[in-house]
Design a protein around this motif. Structure first.
Motif, PDB file in Angstrom:
ATOM      1  N   VAL A  55      -1.414   5.114   6.198  1.00 27.41           N
ATOM      2  CA  VAL A  55      -0.578   6.296   6.015  1.00 27.41           C
ATOM      3  C   VAL A  55      -1.461   7.429   5.522  1.00 27.41           C
ATOM      4  CG1 VAL A  55       1.308   7.332   4.666  1.00 27.41           C
ATOM      5  CG2 VAL A  55       1.515   4.993   5.485  1.00 27.41           C
ATOM      6  N   THR A  56      -1.346   8.596   6.192  1.00 30.39           N
ATOM      7  CA  THR A  56      -2.087   9.785   5.753  1.00 30.39           C
ATOM      8  C   THR A  56      -1.102  10.937   5.610  1.00 30.39           C
ATOM      9  OG1 THR A  56      -2.631  10.334   8.043  1.00 30.39           O
ATOM     10  CG2 THR A  56      -4.265   9.088   6.808  1.00 30.39           C
ATOM     11  N   VAL A  66       2.320   7.992  14.269  1.00 31.49           N
ATOM     12  CA  VAL A  66       3.682   8.525  14.256  1.00 31.49           C
ATOM     13  C   VAL A  66       3.813   9.410  13.030  1.00 31.49           C
ATOM     14  CG1 VAL A  66       6.144   7.979  14.137  1.00 31.49           C
ATOM     15  CG2 VAL A  66       4.586   6.441  15.371  1.00 31.49           C
ATOM     16  N   THR A  67       4.035  10.708  13.248  1.00 36.00           N
ATOM     17  CA  THR A  67       4.269  11.615  12.133  1.00 36.00           C
ATOM     18  C   THR A  67       5.768  11.654  11.879  1.00 36.00           C
ATOM     19  OG1 THR A  67       2.307  12.912  12.694  1.00 36.00           O
ATOM     20  CG2 THR A  67       3.928  13.948  11.230  1.00 36.00           C
ATOM     21  N   LEU A  68       6.156  11.129  10.732  1.00 37.17           N
ATOM     22  CA  LEU A  68       7.574  11.027  10.403  1.00 37.17           C
ATOM     23  C   LEU A  68       8.188  12.407  10.190  1.00 37.17           C
ATOM     24  CD1 LEU A  68       7.454   7.942   8.015  1.00 37.17           C
ATOM     25  CD2 LEU A  68       7.929   8.001  10.452  1.00 37.17           C
ATOM     26  N   GLY A  69       9.319  12.613  10.836  1.00 35.47           N
ATOM     27  CA  GLY A  69      10.025  13.880  10.721  1.00 35.47           C
ATOM     28  C   GLY A  69       9.769  14.820  11.877  1.00 35.47           C
ATOM     29  N   GLU A  70       8.822  14.508  12.743  1.00 38.47           N
ATOM     30  CA  GLU A  70       8.514  15.385  13.888  1.00 38.47           C
ATOM     31  C   GLU A  70       9.331  15.061  15.127  1.00 38.47           C
ATOM     32  OE1 GLU A  70       4.363  15.643  14.827  1.00 38.47           O
ATOM     33  OE2 GLU A  70       3.994  17.025  13.169  1.00 38.47           O
ATOM     34  N   GLY A  78       0.817  -1.211   0.000  1.00 42.84           N
ATOM     35  CA  GLY A  78       0.000   0.000   0.000  1.00 42.84           C
ATOM     36  C   GLY A  78       0.847   1.255   0.000  1.00 42.84           C
ATOM     37  N   ALA A  79       0.249   2.329   0.501  1.00 37.71           N
ATOM     38  CA  ALA A  79       0.930   3.624   0.564  1.00 37.71           C
ATOM     39  C   ALA A  79       2.213   3.528   1.384  1.00 37.71           C
ATOM     40  CB  ALA A  79      -0.007   4.668   1.172  1.00 37.71           C
ATOM     41  N   GLU A  80       3.207   4.327   1.004  1.00 39.01           N
ATOM     42  CA  GLU A  80       4.508   4.313   1.664  1.00 39.01           C
ATOM     43  C   GLU A  80       4.598   5.395   2.740  1.00 39.01           C
ATOM     44  OE1 GLU A  80       9.242   4.832   0.559  1.00 39.01           O
ATOM     45  OE2 GLU A  80       7.801   4.458  -1.035  1.00 39.01           O
ATOM     46  N   ALA A  81       5.186   5.039   3.866  1.00 37.90           N
ATOM     47  CA  ALA A  81       5.430   5.997   4.945  1.00 37.90           C
ATOM     48  C   ALA A  81       6.689   6.798   4.611  1.00 37.90           C
ATOM     49  CB  ALA A  81       5.601   5.272   6.272  1.00 37.90           C
ATOM     50  N   THR A  82       6.515   8.101   4.423  1.00 38.80           N
ATOM     51  CA  THR A  82       7.633   8.976   4.072  1.00 38.80           C
ATOM     52  C   THR A  82       7.615  10.191   4.999  1.00 38.80           C
ATOM     53  OG1 THR A  82       6.284  10.122   2.425  1.00 38.80           O
ATOM     54  CG2 THR A  82       7.644   8.283   1.636  1.00 38.80           C
ATOM     55  N   ASP A  83       8.694  10.960   4.953  1.00 39.88           N
ATOM     56  CA  ASP A  83       8.815  12.149   5.780  1.00 39.88           C
ATOM     57  C   ASP A  83       7.596  13.056   5.611  1.00 39.88           C
ATOM     58  OD1 ASP A  83      10.428  13.609   7.641  1.00 39.88           O
ATOM     59  OD2 ASP A  83      10.910  15.030   6.045  1.00 39.88           O
ATOM     60  N   GLY A  84       7.001  13.455   6.724  1.00 37.16           N
ATOM     61  CA  GLY A  84       5.836  14.339   6.709  1.00 37.16           C
ATOM     62  C   GLY A  84       4.504  13.617   6.747  1.00 37.16           C
TER      63      GLY A  84
END
Length: 166
Positions: A164-165, A106-110, A68-74
């Motif tokens: 992922v959102t 978990v918000t990536l990059g925070e 599915g959708a990829e977890a990326t920065d932001g």
């Protein structure tokens, strides 16, 4: 270049390429641990203890590759997880203990979680299960965390990426 040199050169290049692709010892360790984790995403995974020396770098291994959708920065990743101590497999935290459908955002990059946990999620795809071994310097360091996580502990998380959102 004679007839014997060309095959040797090709064999050397093939060996070098295969070693670069597998990433060396850390990936092998991740693969070994990942092979011991359940691939059934409907079941809380167990983290086995390890008899191997604790890695000094972050080790990431996919148990199940998502599609599915990829977890990326932001992005915000909704995850299910089990956290345990590397040496003995003793569980110290689990989203599963809060209910089978409970997820953790978990918000990536925070920087809202320990660095190794966030780095371990990056690049995952929804529907995936990943085992992440986190050295102390990317975890809780010499201070540890309460009574459950001693100082300088190496941690293992099994993480399922549910959503992922942006």
């Amino acid at each position: 270049m004679d007839r014997r040199t060309a095959p040797r050169l090709l064999a050397t290049l093939a060996l070098t390429a295969s070693l670069a692709a597998c990433g060396g010892t850390d990936d092998e360790a991740a693969g070994t641990l990942a092979d011991q984790i359940s691939t059934d995403l409907s079941v809380e995974p167990d983290v086995p203890p390890s008899e191997e020396p604790a890695p000094e770098e972050l080790v990431v291994g996919d148990v199940v590759a998502g599609d599915g959708a990829e977890a990326t920065d932001g992005t915000t990743a909704q995850v299910k997880y089990v956290g345990a101590l590397y040496e003995n497999g003793e569980e110290f935290d689990s989203s599963w203990s809060r209910g089978e459908d409970s997820t953790y955002p978990v918000t990536l990059g925070e920087g809202g979680v320990i660095p190794g946990f966030e780095q371990g999620i990056e690049g995952m795809q929804v529907g995936g299960r990943r085992v992440v071994t986190i050295p102390s310097d990317l975890g809780y360091g010499p201070a540890g965390a309460g009574d459950a996580i001693p100082g300088d502990a190496t941690l293992v998380f099994v993480i399922d990426l549910v959503e992922v959102t942006d």
